[in-house]
Structures are given as structure tokens and as C-alpha cells.
Design an enzyme around this catalytic site. Structure first.
Site, PDB file in Angstrom:
ATOM      1  CB  CYS A   1      -0.964  -0.047   1.176  1.00 32.01           C
ATOM      2  SG  CYS A   1      -2.419   0.959   0.897  1.00 32.01           S
TER       3      CYS A   1
ATOM      4  CD  GLU B   1      -0.278  -5.386   6.064  1.00 32.11           C
ATOM      5  OE1 GLU B   1      -0.059  -5.982   4.992  1.00 32.11           O
ATOM      6  OE2 GLU B   1      -0.724  -4.217   6.108  1.00 32.11           O
TER       7      GLU B   1
ATOM      8  CG  HIS C   1      -3.175  -3.557   3.688  1.00 28.91           C
ATOM      9  ND1 HIS C   1      -2.187  -2.831   4.315  1.00 28.91           N
ATOM     10  CD2 HIS C   1      -3.916  -2.664   2.996  1.00 28.91           C
ATOM     11  CE1 HIS C   1      -2.328  -1.554   4.014  1.00 28.91           C
ATOM     12  NE2 HIS C   1      -3.376  -1.426   3.217  1.00 28.91           N
TER      13      HIS C   1
HETATM   14  N1  LIG Z   1      -3.252   1.917   3.866  1.00 30.55           N
HETATM   15  C1  LIG Z   1      -2.407   2.662   3.206  1.00 30.55           C
HETATM   16  O1  LIG Z   1      -1.218   2.385   3.129  1.00 30.55           O
HETATM   17  C2  LIG Z   1      -2.935   3.932   2.603  1.00 30.55           C
HETATM   18  C3  LIG Z   1      -2.039   4.425   1.515  1.00 30.55           C
HETATM   19  C4  LIG Z   1      -2.268   5.864   1.133  1.00 30.55           C
HETATM   20  N2  LIG Z   1      -2.213   6.740   2.261  1.00 30.55           N
HETATM   21  C5  LIG Z   1      -3.571   5.962   0.371  1.00 30.55           C
HETATM   22  O2  LIG Z   1      -4.582   6.337   0.907  1.00 30.55           O
HETATM   23  O3  LIG Z   1      -3.583   5.655  -0.811  1.00 30.55           O
END
Ligand SMILES: NC(=O)CC[C@H](N)C(=O)O
EC number: 6.3.5.3
Length: 228
Positions: free
Chosen positions: A86, A197, A195
Site C-alpha cells: 500500500c 499482513e 494488505h
Molecule cells: N493503507 C495505506 O497504506 C494507505 C495508503 C495511502 N495513504 C492511500 O490512501 O492511498
């Protein structure tokens, strides 16, 4: 095997990443603050999600100038597994460790829910524990996950089998070719928006992310552990 979880001001998935490695995978892991410049003691580098530097300018655009990023580059050049999830993926793009860029989600909304992914390439150090084409459930949580690159880059990604994960059934953010995760040409740097994790225990709704971390450990054992 020892993992590093890099922590930037604004990271918020670092604790989940640490938990996945320490408690679910049972491997050694350490948090590393962004102003460290030496990652030589680690075998794999994890860049977790979050809002590094408040996502100012663009997600990842400031974090990529952090001191630790020179060490992340060095680790990548040494062939160590580097995984960006992400915001971690966004930082790897901004740092030029992966090709392409991230745009705001097509619907301009932050989306947080489980999605289905197809494992496009299971011949990487991150995906060998999956079947080819396996459909897995992993949560997303982002506002900027609309992956984009120029035509030539896309052709290269396809030719070199660098597209590792694609959204299955439905594309939540409008990314090119339903791309959810890509590796670099060498195959040791993976960036992905979903994600893994957050999907390491059935109690969390899915344990499909665990195989990704297991693949990294299997790879490391195959290349580092000498058996008689
Ligand atoms: N969960 C995250 O890593 C968010 C990634 C980034 N801040 C977004 O909104 O795209």
C-alpha cells in the site's frame, strides 16, 4: 531469517506487519526508524502501509527522500526480498524501485474492504506457496491505488511476467489491467496495494496473506540454509 519493518512518520500498518512476522510466521523482526541508514543485518525489508508524511504532495513522495531509502535501494540491489504494501508500494514507485505511478482511485474515494485477487505469477520469491491462478481474499485500504504506467512499460511488465496479482471479478480503483501488485525485473522487489499482513488469521476473515510471507521464508531457506 530476520525481517525489517521500516517505520516512517505516519506509518500505521507497521504493527500489523510486525505481528504477522513475529506471531504468525514465527520469524525474527525489528522495527527500523526512517532515519537509519544501515539495513545490512536484515534478510528482507518490509515497507508497511499508512500515510507517511501525511500523504502530502502525493502518497510516498516525501518518504522516498528518507535516509533509510538509500539502504532499501542497497538491499534491493543485493537481491534481498523487498516488499512494499500500500503506502509501501507507493514509496517504491516514487523511489523508482518499481516502474509506473499511482493515481487517485477512479471513484475518488478511500476504499477499505476485502477484495479478491488472482495470483498471476506464482514463480516469484513472494508467491511460490500459491497455485498459479489461485483466487485469494485480501483487504484493501487506500485512496491512491489506481496503478498507471505508459504502454511500453506495460508491455514489459506483461512480457517479463512482472504482474504478480490482479484484482479478480471487480477492479476497485480503476488500475491499468486490474493490476494489484508488480515485481521489478529481477523479481526481488514486490509492491502491492492489498494488505497481506491483515489476512494472516481466519479470525481476521482470511489467512490468505500468510502464504506470501511463507514464500519469502521458503525462498530464503532454499538459498541460505545448507542441508547435508
Ligand atoms: N493503507 C495505506 O497504506 C494507505 C495508503 C495511502 N495513504 C492511500 O490512501 O492511498
Amino acid at each position: 531469517m530476520k525481517f525489517a519493518v521500516i517505520v516512517f512518520p505516519g506509518s500505521n500498518c507497521d504493527v500489523d506487519m510486525y505481528h504477522a512476522i513475529a506471531d504468525e510466521l514465527g520469524e525474527e523482526v525489528e522495527y527500523v526508524w526512517h532515519d537509519e541508514d544501515d539495513l545490512d543485518r536484515f534478510d528482507a525489508i518490509l515497507l508497511p502501509g499508512g500515510f507517511s508524511y501525511g500523504d502530502y504532495l502525493r502518497s510516498g513522495a516525501i518518504a522516498r527522500f528518507s535516509k533509510v531509502m538509500a539502504a532499501v535501494k542497497k538491499a534491493a540491489e543485493a537481491g534481498k526480498p523487498v516488499l512494499g504494501v500500500c503506502n509501501g508500494f507507493q514509496i517504491l514507485l516514487e523511489a523508482g524501485l518499481l516502474p509506473g505511478a499511482m493515481r487517485r482511485n477512479q471513484g475518488l474515494k478511500f476504499i477499505c474492504r476485502p477484495v479478491q485477487l488472482a495470483v498471476e505469477n506464482n514463480e516469484t520469491m513472494f508467491t511460490s506457496a500459491y497455485e498459479k491462478g489461485e483466487v485469494i481474499t485480501i483487504p484493501i485500504a487506500h485512496g491512491e491505488g489506481n496503478y498507471y504506467c505508459d504502454e511500453q512499460t506495460l508491455e514489459r511488465l506483461v512480457e517479463n511476467k512482472q504482474i504478480v496479482f490482479r484484482y479478480h471479478g471487480e477492479n476497485p480503483n480503476g488500475s491499468l489491467m486490474d493490476i494489484a501488485g508488480i515485481v521489478n525485473e529481477r523479481g526481488n522487489v514486490l509492491g502491492m496495494m492489498p494488505h497481506p499482513e491483515r489476512a494472516v488469521d481466519a479470525l481476521l476473515g482470511s489467512a490468505d496473506g500468510l502464504k506470501l510471507f511463507r514464500s519469502i521464508v521458503n525462498y530464503w531457506r532454499e538459498t541460505h540454509v545448507v542441508t547435508a
